[in-house]
Design a protein around this motif. Sequence first.
Motif, PDB file in Angstrom:
ATOM      1  N   THR A 153       0.867  -1.173   0.000  1.00 42.47           N
ATOM      2  CA  THR A 153       0.000   0.000   0.000  1.00 42.47           C
ATOM      3  C   THR A 153       0.900   1.219   0.000  1.00 42.47           C
ATOM      4  N   GLN A 193      -8.804  10.897   8.743  1.00 39.04           N
ATOM      5  CA  GLN A 193      -7.948  10.385   9.799  1.00 39.04           C
ATOM      6  C   GLN A 193      -8.127   8.875   9.968  1.00 39.04           C
ATOM      7  N   GLN A 194      -9.362   8.408   9.924  1.00 40.02           N
ATOM      8  CA  GLN A 194      -9.618   6.979  10.071  1.00 40.02           C
ATOM      9  C   GLN A 194      -9.017   6.191   8.914  1.00 40.02           C
ATOM     10  N   GLU A 195      -9.063   6.764   7.714  1.00 41.58           N
ATOM     11  CA  GLU A 195      -8.456   6.112   6.550  1.00 41.58           C
ATOM     12  C   GLU A 195      -6.956   5.906   6.761  1.00 41.58           C
ATOM     13  N   ILE A 197      -5.329   5.870   9.673  1.00 40.13           N
ATOM     14  CA  ILE A 197      -5.132   4.924  10.777  1.00 40.13           C
ATOM     15  C   ILE A 197      -5.370   3.497  10.309  1.00 40.13           C
ATOM     16  N   ASP A 198      -6.416   3.287   9.513  1.00 39.88           N
ATOM     17  CA  ASP A 198      -6.721   1.944   9.022  1.00 39.88           C
ATOM     18  C   ASP A 198      -5.618   1.412   8.117  1.00 39.88           C
ATOM     19  N   GLU A 199      -5.016   2.288   7.321  1.00 38.23           N
ATOM     20  CA  GLU A 199      -3.885   1.869   6.483  1.00 38.23           C
ATOM     21  C   GLU A 199      -2.749   1.331   7.333  1.00 38.23           C
ATOM     22  N   LEU A 254      -2.956   0.221  10.517  1.00 46.43           N
ATOM     23  CA  LEU A 254      -3.381  -1.000  11.199  1.00 46.43           C
ATOM     24  C   LEU A 254      -3.375  -2.202  10.256  1.00 46.43           C
ATOM     25  N   GLY A 255      -3.594  -1.962   8.981  1.00 40.84           N
ATOM     26  CA  GLY A 255      -3.641  -3.045   8.008  1.00 40.84           C
ATOM     27  C   GLY A 255      -2.285  -3.469   7.481  1.00 40.84           C
ATOM     28  N   VAL A 275      -1.860   9.792  13.122  1.00 41.22           N
ATOM     29  CA  VAL A 275      -1.824   8.447  13.701  1.00 41.22           C
ATOM     30  C   VAL A 275      -1.482   8.440  15.185  1.00 41.22           C
ATOM     31  N   LEU A 281      -4.111   4.453  18.904  1.00 40.66           N
ATOM     32  CA  LEU A 281      -2.895   3.696  18.576  1.00 40.66           C
ATOM     33  C   LEU A 281      -1.822   3.851  19.648  1.00 40.66           C
TER      34      LEU A 281
END
Length: 213
Positions: A39, A77-79, A81-83, A85-86, A112, A118
């Motif tokens: 990614t 922001q969630q996008e 953070i999710d990147e 976390l993934g 983040v 996190l």
Amino acid sequence: MPNLLHLDSSADLAHSRSRALTAAFAEAWTARGPEYTVTRRDLHVDQLPHLEASALHWPESARQPGASIPDGAEALQQEVIDELLGADVLLVGSPLYNYTVASTLKAWIDRVHVPGVLAPAEPGDVQPLAGRPAVTVVSRGGSYDAGTPSEHWDHGSPVLQLILGTALGMDVHPVTTSLTLADVLPGLAEFSERSHDEFEAARAELVGLARTL
């Protein structure tokens, strides 16, 4: 499938040493097999805005009543953070700009580093990314040798260690290459060979990490 989150922050799209080194890591990573995915987020080309509101420093449960956040800011922001976390491995390209990280990378850090999400808000809080590998690639135009006046002028590397390692609990693998301006500035010309050797050593180290992490 193992996923690499590949971040670049150099403003130089043609001659960047940090970009060349992160590319070497990513190439070695994907060479392990089709299941090794990447990614990519180019923080210079696709810049994140500066944090829109101070409330975004905190999870919703810890915000002041009535905190105002612009539309779309929480989703962005969630996008981000999710990147993170993934990702099974994080790769960060970070040239030293005015002795610290680029502002584009700082904008990502601000997204983040959220206590209670996190990072721990209280002692003993869970760190979701604890132990996950983070490879930081810091390129530095000059020399920061021990015993020289500029020994402690690199304020970018400590930031990455503090945020990714201490706050998020990641297993940080720092890789640096210095004197990247030796071929540009006449005053550093005598260090050209050392600059080349450091770059090649950093590339070899990164390829080794990409094959094992």
